[in-house]
Write an enzyme that holds these catalytic residues in place. Structure first.
Site, PDB file in Angstrom:
ATOM      1  N   ALA A   4       1.872  -5.137 -11.939  1.00 50.49           N
ATOM      2  CA  ALA A   4       1.734  -6.176 -10.913  1.00 50.49           C
ATOM      3  C   ALA A   4       0.345  -6.080 -10.299  1.00 50.49           C
ATOM      4  O   ALA A   4      -0.429  -5.186 -10.635  1.00 50.49           O
ATOM      5  CB  ALA A   4       2.812  -5.993  -9.844  1.00 50.49           C
ATOM      6  N   LYS A   5       0.099  -6.988  -9.382  1.00 52.68           N
ATOM      7  CA  LYS A   5      -1.229  -7.070  -8.769  1.00 52.68           C
ATOM      8  C   LYS A   5      -1.706  -5.735  -8.190  1.00 52.68           C
ATOM      9  O   LYS A   5      -2.875  -5.390  -8.293  1.00 52.68           O
ATOM     10  CB  LYS A   5      -1.225  -8.120  -7.651  1.00 52.68           C
ATOM     11  CG  LYS A   5      -1.167  -9.539  -8.183  1.00 52.68           C
ATOM     12  CD  LYS A   5      -2.327 -10.388  -7.650  1.00 52.68           C
ATOM     13  CE  LYS A   5      -2.416 -11.711  -8.405  1.00 52.68           C
ATOM     14  NZ  LYS A   5      -1.251 -12.576  -8.107  1.00 52.68           N
ATOM     15  N   ARG A   6      -0.765  -4.984  -7.563  1.00 50.87           N
ATOM     16  CA  ARG A   6      -1.181  -3.743  -6.895  1.00 50.87           C
ATOM     17  C   ARG A   6      -1.749  -2.721  -7.883  1.00 50.87           C
ATOM     18  O   ARG A   6      -2.378  -1.747  -7.489  1.00 50.87           O
ATOM     19  CB  ARG A   6      -0.028  -3.136  -6.100  1.00 50.87           C
ATOM     20  CG  ARG A   6       1.099  -2.633  -6.981  1.00 50.87           C
ATOM     21  CD  ARG A   6       2.216  -1.997  -6.185  1.00 50.87           C
ATOM     22  NE  ARG A   6       3.342  -1.722  -7.052  1.00 50.87           N
ATOM     23  CZ  ARG A   6       4.220  -2.642  -7.453  1.00 50.87           C
ATOM     24  NH1 ARG A   6       4.095  -3.886  -7.040  1.00 50.87           N
ATOM     25  NH2 ARG A   6       5.191  -2.329  -8.276  1.00 50.87           N
ATOM     26  N   HIS A   7      -1.496  -2.913  -9.182  1.00 49.34           N
ATOM     27  CA  HIS A   7      -2.031  -1.989 -10.177  1.00 49.34           C
ATOM     28  C   HIS A   7      -3.458  -2.348 -10.598  1.00 49.34           C
ATOM     29  O   HIS A   7      -3.987  -1.772 -11.534  1.00 49.34           O
ATOM     30  CB  HIS A   7      -1.136  -1.975 -11.419  1.00 49.34           C
ATOM     31  CG  HIS A   7       0.240  -1.468 -11.139  1.00 49.34           C
ATOM     32  ND1 HIS A   7       1.359  -2.260 -11.240  1.00 49.34           N
ATOM     33  CD2 HIS A   7       0.679  -0.247 -10.738  1.00 49.34           C
ATOM     34  CE1 HIS A   7       2.433  -1.546 -10.925  1.00 49.34           C
ATOM     35  NE2 HIS A   7       2.043  -0.332 -10.605  1.00 49.34           N
ATOM     36  N   GLY A   8      -4.026  -3.305  -9.919  1.00 52.71           N
ATOM     37  CA  GLY A   8      -5.352  -3.757 -10.319  1.00 52.71           C
ATOM     38  C   GLY A   8      -5.206  -5.061 -11.073  1.00 52.71           C
ATOM     39  O   GLY A   8      -4.106  -5.448 -11.448  1.00 52.71           O
TER      40      GLY A   8
END
Ligand code: GLU
Length: 303
Positions: free
Chosen positions: A240-244
């Protein structure tokens, strides 16, 4: 042999999509089959109009091609309606006016909740013969639910092996607004497209027994299924977004070459050593789905 790529144009394709699509493409093409493309653009508010063009662009950039026309779900609403109508006429589906909240409350005991939401207790089963009748009686628009009488539909997954195929509760095949639910659209389309293998990520594994019931009920031949692990972040959670930013278009904008992205997801799949750059067709010779690891693939922020 016919496979398919079935992106939902709800966002931009990321590394996880690239890896599933690469495997779906390789699995069929390595055996001399054809790959078709279907855009699943009926998921209401989540669909972004510009995302279809972006999706086609991303696939072309990766080198994942397809044969024949692009199938667009929003242009096939009449076929889904016809299939739903046949199921209602056969007594295999019924109108349901329960709200999501009512279903949740009725299934408040934890064991009544399946992995994918609460189990429907069957409140509306057998109450009305048509949506019009349900509306006349309640003043509400009705969804349609499929009558599930089996506890399980066992099947053999081409990647995971034998599956129990547990299934609980009557599931929705048409929404309140008359549009098809995912389960019905996907079955009607895969059958119409002549698909013989569905390879997709294993988050959809619980859908497969439902889809197998719909194939039977509609008198259609079911394809083979193969479910491959999701790509996750270093924390083990779905990418997801939080992983980059692993959106393919962002990587492209940063000047990363498609060959590096294909090589990266192929390496995650045990097909090439890390650091390889290649095109999808370079992976066709000797492709073997059994080499793909069973564990979720850990996708790192792009090196
Ligand atoms: N459109 C779905 C997705 O992008 C895939 C549906 C399927 O493969 O059956 O998650």
């Amino acid at each position: 042999m016919v496979g398919r790529l079935a992106p939902s144009p709800t966002g931009v394709l990321h590394l996880g999509n690239a890896r599933t699509f690469l495997l779906a493409w390789l699995s069929v093409r390595a055996r001399g089959g054809v790959v078709r493309l279907r855009i699943e653009d009926i998921d209401g508010p989540r669909v972004r109009p510009e995302a279809t063009a972006q999706t086609l662009e991303d696939l072309a950039w990766l080198g994942l091609d397809w044969q024949g026309e692009v199938w667009i779900q929003s242009q096939r609403l009449a076929e889904y309606r016809a299939a739903a109508g046949r199921l209602v006429a056969a007594g295999l589906a019924y109108p349901c006016v329960c709200s999501r909240k009512e279903v949740e409350e009725a299934a408040s005991a934890p064991h009544e909740s399946g992995a994918d939401g609460p189990v429907y207790p069957g409140t509306c089963r057998g109450r009305w013969r048509s949506v019009a009748e349900a509306r006349a009686a309640t003043g509400k628009d009705a969804a349609l639910r499929f009558v599930v009488t089996a506890d399980a539909v066992p099947f053999v997954d081409r990647f995971l092996g034998p599956q129990a195929g547990a299934i609980r509760g009557d599931f929705v095949i048409a929404k309140r607004d008359g549009g098809p639910a995912y389960q019905l659209a996907v079955v009607v389309d895969d059958a119409a497209m002549g698909v013989t293998e569905v390879l997709r990520a294993d988050d959809l594994l619980p859908s497969t027994p439902r889809q197998l019931l719909l194939y039977r009920a509609l008198g259609l031949t079911a394809p083979e299924f193969a479910h491959t692990p999701l790509v996750v972040g270093a924390d083990g959670l779905r990418l997801a977004k939080r992983h980059g930013d692993t959106a393919l278009r962002s990587l492209r904008a940063q000047g990363v070459r498609a060959e590096r992205v294909v090589g990266h997801v192929a390496a995650l799949s045990g097909l090439v050593p890390a650091g390889t750059s290649c095109r999808p067709q370079d992976l066709l010779a000797g492709f073997d789905l059994r080499r793909v690891p069973r564990a979720p693939a850990v996708g790192v922020p792009f090196p």
